[in-house]
Scaffold this active site. Structure first.
Site, PDB file in Angstrom:
ATOM      1  N   ASP A  70       0.867  -1.168   0.000  1.00 38.85           N
ATOM      2  CA  ASP A  70       0.000   0.000   0.000  1.00 38.85           C
ATOM      3  C   ASP A  70       0.904   1.218   0.000  1.00 38.85           C
ATOM      4  O   ASP A  70       1.595   1.490   0.989  1.00 38.85           O
ATOM      5  CB  ASP A  70      -0.903  -0.013   1.240  1.00 38.85           C
ATOM      6  CG  ASP A  70      -1.855   1.172   1.286  1.00 38.85           C
ATOM      7  OD1 ASP A  70      -1.711   2.095   0.458  1.00 38.85           O
ATOM      8  OD2 ASP A  70      -2.736   1.197   2.164  1.00 38.85           O
ATOM      9  N   TYR A 163      -8.418  14.933  -7.952  1.00 36.09           N
ATOM     10  CA  TYR A 163      -7.510  14.369  -8.946  1.00 36.09           C
ATOM     11  C   TYR A 163      -6.720  15.467  -9.650  1.00 36.09           C
ATOM     12  O   TYR A 163      -5.495  15.378  -9.777  1.00 36.09           O
ATOM     13  CB  TYR A 163      -8.314  13.552  -9.958  1.00 36.09           C
ATOM     14  CG  TYR A 163      -7.472  12.752 -10.923  1.00 36.09           C
ATOM     15  CD1 TYR A 163      -6.991  11.501 -10.570  1.00 36.09           C
ATOM     16  CD2 TYR A 163      -7.181  13.236 -12.189  1.00 36.09           C
ATOM     17  CE1 TYR A 163      -6.227  10.751 -11.457  1.00 36.09           C
ATOM     18  CE2 TYR A 163      -6.424  12.499 -13.084  1.00 36.09           C
ATOM     19  CZ  TYR A 163      -5.939  11.253 -12.709  1.00 36.09           C
ATOM     20  OH  TYR A 163      -5.177  10.520 -13.592  1.00 36.09           O
ATOM     21  N   ALA A 165      -6.023  18.540  -8.662  1.00 35.19           N
ATOM     22  CA  ALA A 165      -5.074  19.193  -7.764  1.00 35.19           C
ATOM     23  C   ALA A 165      -3.881  18.297  -7.462  1.00 35.19           C
ATOM     24  O   ALA A 165      -2.725  18.744  -7.468  1.00 35.19           O
ATOM     25  CB  ALA A 165      -5.778  19.587  -6.475  1.00 35.19           C
ATOM     26  N   LYS A 167      -2.662  15.749  -9.219  1.00 36.12           N
ATOM     27  CA  LYS A 167      -1.808  15.518 -10.391  1.00 36.12           C
ATOM     28  C   LYS A 167      -1.048  16.781 -10.797  1.00 36.12           C
ATOM     29  O   LYS A 167       0.123  16.719 -11.195  1.00 36.12           O
ATOM     30  CB  LYS A 167      -2.655  15.007 -11.554  1.00 36.12           C
ATOM     31  CG  LYS A 167      -3.192  13.598 -11.360  1.00 36.12           C
ATOM     32  CD  LYS A 167      -2.070  12.567 -11.309  1.00 36.12           C
ATOM     33  CE  LYS A 167      -2.601  11.145 -11.300  1.00 36.12           C
ATOM     34  NZ  LYS A 167      -1.515  10.135 -11.322  1.00 36.12           N
ATOM     35  N   ILE A 196      -6.526   6.775 -21.354  1.00 38.52           N
ATOM     36  CA  ILE A 196      -5.962   5.448 -21.567  1.00 38.52           C
ATOM     37  C   ILE A 196      -7.064   4.414 -21.338  1.00 38.52           C
ATOM     38  O   ILE A 196      -7.785   4.479 -20.334  1.00 38.52           O
ATOM     39  CB  ILE A 196      -4.798   5.157 -20.597  1.00 38.52           C
ATOM     40  CG1 ILE A 196      -3.796   6.311 -20.583  1.00 38.52           C
ATOM     41  CG2 ILE A 196      -4.097   3.850 -20.980  1.00 38.52           C
ATOM     42  CD1 ILE A 196      -2.745   6.186 -19.485  1.00 38.52           C
TER      43      ILE A 196
END
Length: 249
Positions: A70, A163, A165, A167, A196
């Site tokens: 994890d 997501y 922010a 990335k 993708i």
């Protein structure tokens, strides 16, 4: 933890550690790197896909270690790094492909706990893994590829609050790594792929159908780009790559 090593495997292969390596883009990166001669460590939360990936690499003549992990657990990351060194004695590359999003992406429906989880996986985990591996990458003048997102390169409304922010913050992470670690020969790439066709799309509020997926990038498209970065000579640094399908908007 398990190892798939074919008889007569060449010693002293360069060693690549891939997080999120059991499925999707991470799996394609691991398989492609193994075919290029790297020994590969694949990590992720689910043991079964990791075992399958390692076994597939072994059947193809490569060398792989499946190491469940994890990436949000700093102690587990440190233990995994120790396991990599115990097995191979070195680490030459790191590909951070583990990622997370949530269907509830808007200010008017998101859950703060889910935001924390996305940020922990997409931003804090790369910091944790890089920090743990950095002494080894300094010794090997190694290379890091951070699999980010098209949403990090340009605003993508559908990507969501957490997501987008998380990335977008990976760009400065890579730039600071390059600026500060260049004296040690460490190089990092901020890879920003567009859509993708993987199971990651199942996390969208509206899951794309087969026709939509048919015009997206494939995991193998991204893996070829990652391999280009890994194979670049030591004096070449690929700071950032934006890779998108023709249909990306």
């Amino acid at each position: 933890m398990s190892v798939a090593t074919p008889a007569g495997a060449a010693p002293e292969r360069e060693v690549l550690w891939v997080t999120g390596g059991g499925t999707g883009t991470g799996r394609a990166v691991a398989v492609t790197a193994a075919r290029a001669g790297w020994a590969v460590v694949v990590s992720g939360r689910r043991p079964a896909p990791l075992e399958e990936t390692a076994a597939a690499i072994g059947r193809d003549g490569g060398e792989a270690l499946a190491l469940p992990l994890d990436v949000q657990d700093a102690a587990a990351v440190a233990a995994a790094r120790a396991a990599v060194l115990e097995r191979f004695g070195r680490l030459d590359g790191l590909v951070l492909a583990a990622g997370l999003n949530t269907p509830r992406r808007r200010w008017d429906d998101q859950e703060v706990a889910a935001v924390h989880d996305v940020v922990a996986t997409n931003l804090l985990a790369p910091v944790t893994v890089i920090d743990a591996a950095l002494p080894d990458l300094r010794r090997s003048a190694g290379v890091v590829v951070v699999v980010s997102s098209y949403a990090a390169w340009t605003f993508s409304p559908g990507a969501g609050v957490a997501y987008s922010a998380s990335k977008a913050a990976l760009g400065p992470l890579v730039r600071t790594l390059n600026q500060q670690e260049a004296p040690h020969g460490v190089r990092a790439c901020h890879l920003c792929p567009g859509d993708i066709a993987t199971d990651f799309l199942d996390q969208r509020p509206e899951v794309p159908d087969e026709a939509a997926r048919a015009v997206m990038l494939t995991p193998e498209d991204v893996a070829r780009t990652v391999q280009f970065v890994l194979d670049s000579p030591p004096h070449v640094r690929v700071d950032e790559v934006v890779l998108s399908p023709l249909s990306q908007r």
